[in-house]
Motif scaffolding. Structure first.
Motif, PDB file in Angstrom:
ATOM      1  N   LEU A 276       0.834  -1.201   0.000  1.00 36.61           N
ATOM      2  CA  LEU A 276       0.000   0.000   0.000  1.00 36.61           C
ATOM      3  C   LEU A 276       0.871   1.255   0.000  1.00 36.61           C
ATOM      4  O   LEU A 276       2.062   1.208   0.325  1.00 36.61           O
ATOM      5  CB  LEU A 276      -0.916  -0.015   1.226  1.00 36.61           C
ATOM      6  CG  LEU A 276      -1.917  -1.170   1.306  1.00 36.61           C
ATOM      7  CD1 LEU A 276      -2.717  -1.086   2.601  1.00 36.61           C
ATOM      8  CD2 LEU A 276      -2.847  -1.177   0.097  1.00 36.61           C
ATOM      9  N   PRO A 277       0.292   2.414  -0.361  1.00 37.13           N
ATOM     10  CA  PRO A 277       1.064   3.671  -0.354  1.00 37.13           C
ATOM     11  C   PRO A 277       1.570   4.013   1.043  1.00 37.13           C
ATOM     12  O   PRO A 277       0.970   3.628   2.060  1.00 37.13           O
ATOM     13  CB  PRO A 277       0.053   4.710  -0.843  1.00 37.13           C
ATOM     14  CG  PRO A 277      -0.971   3.937  -1.602  1.00 37.13           C
ATOM     15  CD  PRO A 277      -1.069   2.611  -0.905  1.00 37.13           C
ATOM     16  N   GLN A 278       2.700   4.720   1.071  1.00 34.77           N
ATOM     17  CA  GLN A 278       3.324   5.160   2.323  1.00 34.77           C
ATOM     18  C   GLN A 278       3.434   6.679   2.288  1.00 34.77           C
ATOM     19  O   GLN A 278       3.862   7.245   1.287  1.00 34.77           O
ATOM     20  CB  GLN A 278       4.720   4.554   2.492  1.00 34.77           C
ATOM     21  CG  GLN A 278       4.841   3.098   2.072  1.00 34.77           C
ATOM     22  CD  GLN A 278       4.252   2.148   3.076  1.00 34.77           C
ATOM     23  OE1 GLN A 278       4.408   2.338   4.271  1.00 34.77           O
ATOM     24  NE2 GLN A 278       3.559   1.115   2.599  1.00 34.77           N
ATOM     25  N   TYR A 326       5.723  -2.267  -8.186  1.00 31.66           N
ATOM     26  CA  TYR A 326       6.176  -3.644  -8.380  1.00 31.66           C
ATOM     27  C   TYR A 326       7.470  -3.835  -7.596  1.00 31.66           C
ATOM     28  O   TYR A 326       8.398  -3.046  -7.728  1.00 31.66           O
ATOM     29  CB  TYR A 326       6.410  -3.938  -9.866  1.00 31.66           C
ATOM     30  CG  TYR A 326       6.868  -5.353 -10.130  1.00 31.66           C
ATOM     31  CD1 TYR A 326       6.020  -6.437  -9.905  1.00 31.66           C
ATOM     32  CD2 TYR A 326       8.153  -5.592 -10.594  1.00 31.66           C
ATOM     33  CE1 TYR A 326       6.443  -7.730 -10.138  1.00 31.66           C
ATOM     34  CE2 TYR A 326       8.593  -6.896 -10.836  1.00 31.66           C
ATOM     35  CZ  TYR A 326       7.733  -7.965 -10.602  1.00 31.66           C
ATOM     36  OH  TYR A 326       8.167  -9.246 -10.820  1.00 31.66           O
ATOM     37  N   GLN A 327       7.499  -4.853  -6.752  1.00 35.13           N
ATOM     38  CA  GLN A 327       8.684  -5.117  -5.917  1.00 35.13           C
ATOM     39  C   GLN A 327       9.353  -6.431  -6.280  1.00 35.13           C
ATOM     40  O   GLN A 327       9.949  -7.101  -5.437  1.00 35.13           O
ATOM     41  CB  GLN A 327       8.288  -5.143  -4.418  1.00 35.13           C
ATOM     42  CG  GLN A 327       7.657  -3.862  -3.936  1.00 35.13           C
ATOM     43  CD  GLN A 327       6.153  -4.003  -3.718  1.00 35.13           C
ATOM     44  OE1 GLN A 327       5.500  -4.830  -4.343  1.00 35.13           O
ATOM     45  NE2 GLN A 327       5.616  -3.163  -2.860  1.00 35.13           N
ATOM     46  N   GLY A 328       9.238  -6.841  -7.525  1.00 32.54           N
ATOM     47  CA  GLY A 328       9.889  -8.067  -7.966  1.00 32.54           C
ATOM     48  C   GLY A 328       9.261  -9.330  -7.412  1.00 32.54           C
ATOM     49  O   GLY A 328       9.886 -10.392  -7.409  1.00 32.54           O
TER      50      GLY A 328
END
Length: 474
Positions: A276-278, A326-328
């Motif tokens: 989620l956004p930070q 996207y974090q891989g």
């Protein structure tokens, strides 16, 4: 062999008399109270729970501001050498800077709230596990107490048996000397005496081993132990069905498993928040002082040319919004992993319930058997003694042999040893049943010892903002 007996006796006596300063007899309740206060495994579990408590304020720190101060200083000097008879030029410059920076996370995808909930559930699971450790420690103490009593009784029975056999050897030799007995009778009596000597040595070694276990668990040497008693009747379940229902509702191992499920569920939500956004905000204030002297005339030391200085104060406020795209596949894998752990925790709870049910059923059956065995072995001891007396009288008139007397004495000894074991089992099985239903605690047993309340430490640290000292001052 006699020398071996004296060595073993001395070892056992040394352990028994190590606490000669204790004048009063020890009771089972007193031993349980000592184990509750002194057992190192239990104290280590309490320390581990206090460390677990600190996970809660660490989780709370995720949404608390961080403040930092910075300071720096620089100093530089330069020298320029020129030709054509022009003077050399020396220069210097310096600066001092200090500032304060504040950062505050506004939104982290609900990670911190879920981390707090997970840490709190882990603390509750730790408290339930500590209660289960208390149960195991008290059960071990009760078992060790009754083992010492049983083994001392067996050693005393074997000592008495050796005395009886010595008298039989003397009597057999006397009858042989006057022609009323045979060399076989003497050899049989001597053989039993030798065996009894070896068994006495083994019994004394077992006493020493039991006393060592007692010392390890209770934290004190076993002095004059009084006969063990069963737990208070009001704590014992009246039927196996009530025992099962109470255990499923009260056993700390099951409660710990349920809290572990809660902790794992909040961990799943916390990891999902990483996608989620930070949002965070920050501010800083900096004060910089500079001073420079671009040149000084050679030959005129101390006389500055074009000296400049200044003081610069600045402040800034900003906000940072981070949106993960996207974090891989890392976060997705971590979420799946956490869900599998949650499933494992739920299966663990079912396993704990099965184990508790099995423990209750086993303890219930064993205590019923132990009570029946006490009655049967008492009758066997009485009958064996009566038979021994009869065989001795019959041998006096020539109707029985020495071997018959030795066999009858062996029957008496065997019945007495079985009775001592059954009496031990009645008490131990009672505590096992109480442990299986989850009611083996210092409070419910009313041990008269200061009860350790883990909630006190938790309440002292769960919302602390600062301070490196523990609540007890370390």
């Amino acid at each position: 062999m006699r020398k071996g007996i004296w060595l073993s006796s001395a070892l056992s006596l040394g352990l028994m008399m190590a606490g000669v300063g204790h004048a009063s007899a020890e009771t089972l309740r007193g031993a349980l109270a000592k184990a509750y206060a002194n057992n190192q495994t239990l104290n280590a579990a309490r320390a581990a729970l206090r460390a677990t408590d600190e996970n809660v304020p660490q989780a709370r720190a995720g949404l608390r501001p961080t403040i930092g101060a910075t300071a720096s200083g620089t100093l530089s000097r330069g020298r320029t050498t020129r030709g054509d008879g022009l003077p050399n030029v020396n220069s210097r410059a310096g600066s001092l800077s200090a500032g304060i920076e504040i950062n505050q996370v506004v939104f982290d995808g609900f990670q911190t709230p879920n981390n707090i909930q997970s840490a709190q559930a882990a603390v509750r699971a730790g408290q339930a596990n500590l209660a289960n450790t208390v149960q195991n420690t008290l059960l071990d103490a009760a078992t060790a107490y009754m083992d010492v009593i049983r083994d001392r009784q067996i050693a005393e029975l074997r000592r008495q048996n050796l005395g009886f056999l010595r008298e039989q050897v003397r009597a057999a030799n006397a009858r042989f000397d006057v022609g009323e007995g045979t060399r076989t009778d003497v050899a049989q009596a001597e053989s039993e005496q030798a065996l009894s000597t070896a068994l006495l040595n083994s019994a004394l070694a077992q006493v020493a081993a039991s006393e060592a276990v007692y010392l390890q668990i209770v934290g004190d040497v076993p002095d004059n132990l009084t006969p063990g008693t069963r737990p208070p009747e009001q704590l014992m379940p009246k039927s196996i069905s009530s025992a099962l229902s109470v255990s499923l509702a009260e056993h700390p191992a099951i409660q710990a498993g349920l809290f572990a499920v809660d902790a794992a569920a909040f961990e799943v939500k916390s990891i999902e928040g990483r996608a989620l956004p930070q949002l965070s905000v920050g501010g800083s204030v900096d004060n910089t002082y500079t001073s420079s002297a671009p040149g000084t005339a050679a030959g005129l030391p101390g006389v500055d040319i074009n000296v400049a200085s200044g003081n610069d104060v600045s402040a800034s406020v900003g906000a940072t919004l981070t949106i993960p795209l996207y974090q891989g596949g890392l976060v997705a894998s971590q979420v799946r992993q956490a869900k599998e752990v949650l499933g494992q925790r739920r299966i663990d709870v079912d396993s704990y319930r099965d184990q508790v049910r099995a423990a209750v059923a086993s303890a219930w059956a064993l205590i019923q058997a132990a009570e029946a065995n006490v009655t049967g072995y008492r009758a066997q001891v009485a009958a064996a003694r009566l038979a021994l007396n009869g065989v001795q009288e019959e041998r006096t008139v020539g109707q029985r042999t020495t071997l018959d007397v030795l066999d009858a004495q062996a029957d008496v000894l065997s019945a007495q040893i079985l009775l001592a074991g059954a009496q031990r089992d009645v008490v131990v099985r009672s505590y096992e049943l109480l442990s299986a239903v989850g009611r083996l605690s210092a409070t419910q047993l009313a041990l008269g010892v200061q009860v350790y309340d883990p909630e006190i430490h938790y309440q002292a640290v769960h919302d602390k903002w600062y301070g490196m000292k523990t609540p007890d001052g370390r």
